[in-house]
Design a protein around this motif. Structure first.
Motif, mmCIF file in Angstrom:
data_model
loop_
_atom_site.group_PDB
_atom_site.id
_atom_site.type_symbol
_atom_site.label_atom_id
_atom_site.label_comp_id
_atom_site.label_asym_id
_atom_site.label_seq_id
_atom_site.Cartn_x
_atom_site.Cartn_y
_atom_site.Cartn_z
ATOM 1 N N MET A 1 0.848 -1.172 0.000
ATOM 2 C CA MET A 1 0.000 0.000 0.000
ATOM 3 C C MET A 1 0.896 1.238 0.000
ATOM 4 S SD MET A 1 -2.810 1.262 2.805
ATOM 5 C CE MET A 1 -3.982 -0.003 2.395
ATOM 6 N N THR A 2 0.579 2.169 -0.842
ATOM 7 C CA THR A 2 1.357 3.399 -0.898
ATOM 8 C C THR A 2 0.668 4.478 -0.073
ATOM 9 O OG1 THR A 2 0.209 4.147 -2.876
ATOM 10 C CG2 THR A 2 2.219 2.861 -3.193
ATOM 11 N N PHE A 3 1.449 5.421 0.380
ATOM 12 C CA PHE A 3 0.894 6.543 1.114
ATOM 13 C C PHE A 3 1.569 7.820 0.666
ATOM 14 C CE2 PHE A 3 4.419 5.085 3.687
ATOM 15 C CZ PHE A 3 5.041 6.259 4.073
ATOM 16 N N GLU A 4 0.908 8.929 0.941
ATOM 17 C CA GLU A 4 1.412 10.237 0.532
ATOM 18 C C GLU A 4 1.416 11.164 1.743
ATOM 19 O OE1 GLU A 4 0.008 13.896 -2.400
ATOM 20 O OE2 GLU A 4 -1.197 12.085 -2.273
ATOM 21 N N THR A 5 2.515 11.854 1.964
ATOM 22 C CA THR A 5 2.567 12.863 3.014
ATOM 23 C C THR A 5 1.905 14.119 2.480
ATOM 24 O OG1 THR A 5 4.619 11.961 3.915
ATOM 25 C CG2 THR A 5 4.072 14.218 4.516
ATOM 26 N N VAL A 6 0.849 14.552 3.149
ATOM 27 C CA VAL A 6 0.105 15.719 2.667
ATOM 28 C C VAL A 6 0.416 16.982 3.461
ATOM 29 C CG1 VAL A 6 -1.765 14.397 1.633
ATOM 30 C CG2 VAL A 6 -1.911 15.031 4.033
ATOM 31 N N ALA A 7 1.006 16.841 4.667
ATOM 32 C CA ALA A 7 1.375 18.014 5.456
ATOM 33 C C ALA A 7 2.399 17.628 6.517
ATOM 34 C CB ALA A 7 0.151 18.618 6.128
ATOM 35 N N GLU A 8 3.263 18.562 6.845
ATOM 36 C CA GLU A 8 4.227 18.396 7.929
ATOM 37 C C GLU A 8 4.221 19.671 8.758
ATOM 38 O OE1 GLU A 8 8.103 17.364 6.498
ATOM 39 O OE2 GLU A 8 7.356 15.761 5.241
#
Length: 69
Positions: A1-8
């Motif tokens: 499963m892939t994931f995406e960082t949308v905010a830090e």
């Protein structure tokens, strides 16, 4: 499963880094403590409900009403 960082960001209370990640319809906030441990706060209910509502209206729009005699 892939994931995406949308905010830090840096947590205002603790000064620890936080990352918002998205995996399909699941959004999680990962709070990382300096010793390498941390917590993840998962918010999948709202995303899932929105997806179900959108799917319902997509299906409703594509179907035609019919009358049974």
């Amino acid at each position: 499963m892939t994931f995406e960082t949308v905010a830090e960001r840096i947590n205002e209370d603790s000064g620890c880094p936080e990352h918002d990640i998205s995996m399909r319809h699941i959004t999680a906030t990962v709070h990382v403590v300096p010793d390498g441990t941390g917590e993840a706060f998962v918010d999948f209910v709202a995303e899932t409900i929105v997806g179900i509502i959108k799917a319902y209206f997509d299906i409703k729009r594509e179907t035609k009403p019919f009358i049974i005699n």
